[in-house]
Scaffold this motif. Structure first.
Motif, short mmCIF file in Angstrom:
data_model
loop_
_atom_site.label_atom_id
_atom_site.label_comp_id
_atom_site.label_asym_id
_atom_site.label_seq_id
_atom_site.Cartn_x
_atom_site.Cartn_y
_atom_site.Cartn_z
N GLU A 76 -2.22 5.39 -4.09
CA GLU A 76 -2.99 4.99 -2.93
C GLU A 76 -3.16 6.20 -2.03
OE1 GLU A 76 -1.46 1.62 -0.80
OE2 GLU A 76 -1.46 0.37 -2.61
N ARG A 78 -5.32 7.57 1.73
CA ARG A 78 -6.05 7.17 2.94
C ARG A 78 -6.94 8.31 3.40
NH1 ARG A 78 -3.47 2.98 6.63
NH2 ARG A 78 -5.06 3.89 7.94
N THR A 84 -8.28 2.84 2.99
CA THR A 84 -7.30 3.04 1.92
C THR A 84 -8.00 2.85 0.58
OG1 THR A 84 -5.57 2.14 3.35
CG2 THR A 84 -5.07 2.30 1.00
N ILE A 109 -9.56 -0.42 -1.09
CA ILE A 109 -8.66 -1.57 -1.12
C ILE A 109 -8.29 -2.02 0.30
CG2 ILE A 109 -7.75 -1.14 -3.43
CD1 ILE A 109 -5.30 0.18 -2.10
N ASN A 110 -9.18 -1.80 1.25
CA ASN A 110 -8.92 -2.21 2.63
C ASN A 110 -8.64 -3.71 2.73
OD1 ASN A 110 -9.20 0.35 3.71
ND2 ASN A 110 -11.35 0.07 4.22
N SER A 112 -7.51 -5.81 0.51
CA SER A 112 -6.22 -6.11 -0.09
C SER A 112 -5.08 -5.70 0.84
CB SER A 112 -6.09 -5.39 -1.43
OG SER A 112 -4.82 -5.56 -1.98
N LYS A 113 -5.19 -4.53 1.46
CA LYS A 113 -4.15 -4.07 2.38
C LYS A 113 -4.06 -4.98 3.60
CE LYS A 113 -2.02 -0.82 1.50
NZ LYS A 113 -0.77 -0.82 0.70
N ARG A 114 -5.22 -5.45 4.11
CA ARG A 114 -5.21 -6.39 5.24
C ARG A 114 -4.51 -7.69 4.85
NH1 ARG A 114 -10.32 -4.35 6.26
NH2 ARG A 114 -11.29 -6.02 5.06
N GLN A 116 -2.23 -8.12 2.51
CA GLN A 116 -0.80 -7.85 2.39
C GLN A 116 -0.13 -7.84 3.76
OE1 GLN A 116 -0.47 -4.09 0.37
NE2 GLN A 116 -0.69 -5.00 -1.67
N LEU A 117 -0.77 -7.23 4.74
CA LEU A 117 -0.22 -7.18 6.09
C LEU A 117 -0.13 -8.58 6.68
CD1 LEU A 117 0.79 -5.56 8.52
CD2 LEU A 117 -1.61 -5.26 9.20
#
Length: 146
Positions: A76, A78, A84, A109-110, A112-114, A116-117
């Motif tokens: 990954e 940034r 990301t 993968i923004n 997906s990261k959101r 996950q958060l």
């Protein structure tokens, strides 16, 4: 065939960069211009002449590693804008154990990261609520129990 490949690469919306065996630029998709300073006139020029907005990565070193070691690199990364990407750097295979360059792909993968958060925050809220209420929780996977 070239039109088919051009359409596929453009419509997949995956940032892609093709380098030849000398690590010179062969082609790229429009999405890669979001974080790598590249224009059509860069085709045929060395990759190490480009600059990029990716943080905490020596992209030139990763590319050389894939080119000489013929090993896939995936991590990954940034950019300075906060996006990301899942970066994959592949040796460009032209035959069985024959390589000629490097292929780089970057998938945003923004979302997906959101997610996950949000999941981590939800789990933490649930854990704190359980603790405050003095409750326990458990799960039982009936399939594994059989």
């Amino acid at each position: 065939m070239n039109n088919d490949l051009d359409n596929l690469l453009t419509n997949l919306r995956v940032a892609t960069l093709f380098l030849d065996h000398n690590l010179e630029i062969r082609r790229f998709t429009p999405e890669v211009t979001r974080f790598i300073r590249i224009i059509d006139q860069n085709i045929g020029r060395p990759f190490d002449h480009l600059t990029h907005d990716l943080m905490r990565i020596d992209l030139e070193q990763v590319v050389k590693q894939a080119n000489t070691g013929h090993a896939r690199v995936e991590r990954e990364v940034r950019d300075r804008a906060g996006n990301t990407y899942l970066m994959r750097v592949f040796p460009y295979r032209i035959g069985h154990e024959i390589f000629s360059g490097v292929l780089l792909t970057f998938i945003n993968i923004n979302a997906s990261k959101r997610t996950q958060l949000q999941l981590r925050r939800s789990e933490e809220s649930y854990r704190l609520a359980q603790k405050a209420a003095g409750l326990g929780a458990w799960s039982w996977d009936i399939v594994s129990a059989l």
